[in-house]
Enzyme design. Structure first.
Site, PDB file in Angstrom:
ATOM      1  N   ASP A 171     -29.569  -6.233   1.598  1.00 44.65           N
ATOM      2  CA  ASP A 171     -29.805  -6.828   2.918  1.00 44.65           C
ATOM      3  C   ASP A 171     -31.202  -7.436   2.948  1.00 44.65           C
ATOM      4  OD1 ASP A 171     -27.307  -5.923   3.961  1.00 44.65           O
ATOM      5  OD2 ASP A 171     -28.187  -3.926   4.143  1.00 44.65           O
TER       6      ASP A 171
ATOM      7  N   ASP B  28     -34.267  -9.380   5.408  1.00 42.36           N
ATOM      8  CA  ASP B  28     -34.855  -9.735   6.696  1.00 42.36           C
ATOM      9  C   ASP B  28     -35.953 -10.769   6.464  1.00 42.36           C
ATOM     10  OD1 ASP B  28     -33.240  -7.844   7.936  1.00 42.36           O
ATOM     11  OD2 ASP B  28     -34.750  -6.271   7.775  1.00 42.36           O
TER      12      ASP B  28
ATOM     13  N   ASP C 268     -43.614  -0.037  10.588  1.00 43.83           N
ATOM     14  CA  ASP C 268     -43.758   1.423  10.563  1.00 43.83           C
ATOM     15  C   ASP C 268     -44.530   1.929   9.349  1.00 43.83           C
ATOM     16  OD1 ASP C 268     -41.703   0.751   8.838  1.00 43.83           O
ATOM     17  OD2 ASP C 268     -40.147   1.862   9.912  1.00 43.83           O
TER      18      ASP C 268
END
Length: 438
Positions: A61, A63, A140
């Protein structure tokens, strides 16, 4: 950090020197970066895909982070783009049937009218656009704040993420307690990433978790269900589950599981088996793991109902409904998953003490395999309630027809040590019995 402060300068690495492999990045990710770049915007692949490629884990995946706003992204990609979200506005861009998530660089949430926090410090709205360095410090963990430009081969590191990757250390960016209050789900992510990557939690990142675990109670039960699926499918449950229990996070997700002591043996064995299935490339059904985690709760409720005189099968059904209803308050199990859990549970007494005439019907049930696997797990943990029938079912499934007939006949034999009820004698006639006995 104010947006008027001078930008933070990154450490720049080349992909050829970092261990990152350009081949890991999909055509769709390359396409999105290239199109945004051609339109005059800055765009980078960011987060887990960069981290995993550096570690040699081959990401799936991707991003993208960019200085283009959602409306500008929509203008570049037109019908290939869909704007989603409310709390966090995002763009989904589609290319050759693959979707890439594109987010605008974000500034500290307190710097504009489009950011909101709750009384506990949790971010409830976060659409304040900023610079790439501000965006990096909003992420994070340091290892998730690496920005890769596939056209130039540069990796921008604003938070010493590359050093932490090499040290195999998971470190929260900024004050960990503040960051957990902003989004308590980060505590679950911290333990999941540490287990998945085999990293140690940096001391300041680990320290506040136990005292702040209660904050998960403020998270939507729908979101917590989604997060529980990520836990189950991480491939390292055997390591993760004890960590979740010790930190107090597991009891926030599943209140009936104690924070101290050993995990139920059924949970430990199911964790090991789930990890093994994933290593073999097999799929896992989260409903099965929910059935495992909630089994003790269902059995406790079942015993209460049996003690009150309720019949076994109705008690099983009502205990299942009650247990799932209690759990729904924490993790919103969808109807199709809860139905699967119920069917696994409700087949247990039928598999434990089947009648020969019921065996073909049970074997043909679409839930037989899951219910049998559950019975087998129970038996492997030493659960005497299975009556050893998991071994019987395992043999029956592979037996030839003649042996199956023999096994079915054995089912209907009386259990050793138990006598059949005496047959009622017919009423005697007035004539004396042939034996001469009165």
């Amino acid at each position: 950090m104010s947006r008027h402060n001078p930008p933070l300068q990154p450490v720049i690495y080349q992909d050829t020197d970092s261990g990152l492999d350009r081949v890991d990045f999909s055509d769709a990710a390359h396409h999105v970066v290239k199109q945004l770049d051609a339109a005059g915007y800055a765009a980078y692949v960011v987060g887990g895909s960069v981290r995993d490629s550096v570690l040699g884990l081959h990401p799936k995946d991707f991003d993208i982070a960019t200085n283009a706003t959602p409306d500008q992204i929509k203008h570049v990609f037109g019908r290939q783009c869909q704007i989603i979200g409310r709390r966090f506005l995002l763009a989904h861009v589609y290319h050759n049937r693959h979707m890439v998530e594109v987010a605008t660089f974000r500034a500290p949430h307190h710097e504009g009218s489009h950011g909101q926090t709750s009384d506990h410090g949790m971010i409830t709205r976060d659409n304040v656009w900023g610079r790439i360095d501000q965006d990096a410090l909003r992420r994070d963990f340091s290892i998730n704040a690496l920005y890769y430009h596939p056209l130039t081969g540069e990796i921008l590191d604003f938070a010493d993420g590359m050093k932490d990757l090499r040290a195999r250390k998971l470190r929260m960016i900024g004050d960990a307690a503040v960051r957990y209050r902003e989004d308590p789900v980060r505590m679950l992510r911290a333990l999941r990433f540490a287990a998945k990557l085999g990293f140690s939690l940096e001391k300041g990142t680990a320290a506040p978790i136990r005292s702040l675990a209660y904050l998960l109670g403020s998270i939507s039960h729908h979101r917590l269900y989604d997060e529980s699926l990520k836990l189950f499918s991480c491939g390292h449950l055997e390591v993760l589950m004890p960590g979740l229990q010790f930190s107090g996070l597991l009891s926030q997700l599943f209140p009936h599981i104690r924070e101290s002591g050993h995990l139920p043996s059924l949970v430990t064995l199911a964790s090991r088996n789930t990890d093994e299935r994933l290593r073999q490339g097999k799929t896992v059904n989260p409903a099965f793991f929910y059935a495992v985690l909630l089994w003790d709760l269902q059995q406790s409720i079942l015993q209460q109902r049996l003690d009150e005189g309720e019949m076994l099968l109705p008690a099983y059904q009502q205990a299942a409904i009650q247990a799932l209803g209690q759990q729904y308050q924490r993790t919103a199990i969808p109807k199709h998953a809860s139905q699967t859990v119920r069917e696994i549970w409700e087949m247990q007494p039928r598999l434990q003490r089947p009648k020969s005439r019921q065996v073909p019907e049970l074997l043909a049930s679409p839930r037989f395999r899951a219910a049998f696997d559950f019975l087998l797990l129970r038996e492997q943990t030493g659960d005497k309630g299975t009556h050893g029938m998991a071994v019987w079912w395992e043999e029956y499934q592979t037996a030839h027809d003649d042996h199956r007939e023999q096994m079915l006949r054995q089912l209907d034999r009386p259990v050793a040590g138990k006598r059949k009820p005496a047959r009622k004698k017919p009423a005697q006639s007035s004539a004396a019995p042939e034996s001469g006995e009165a």
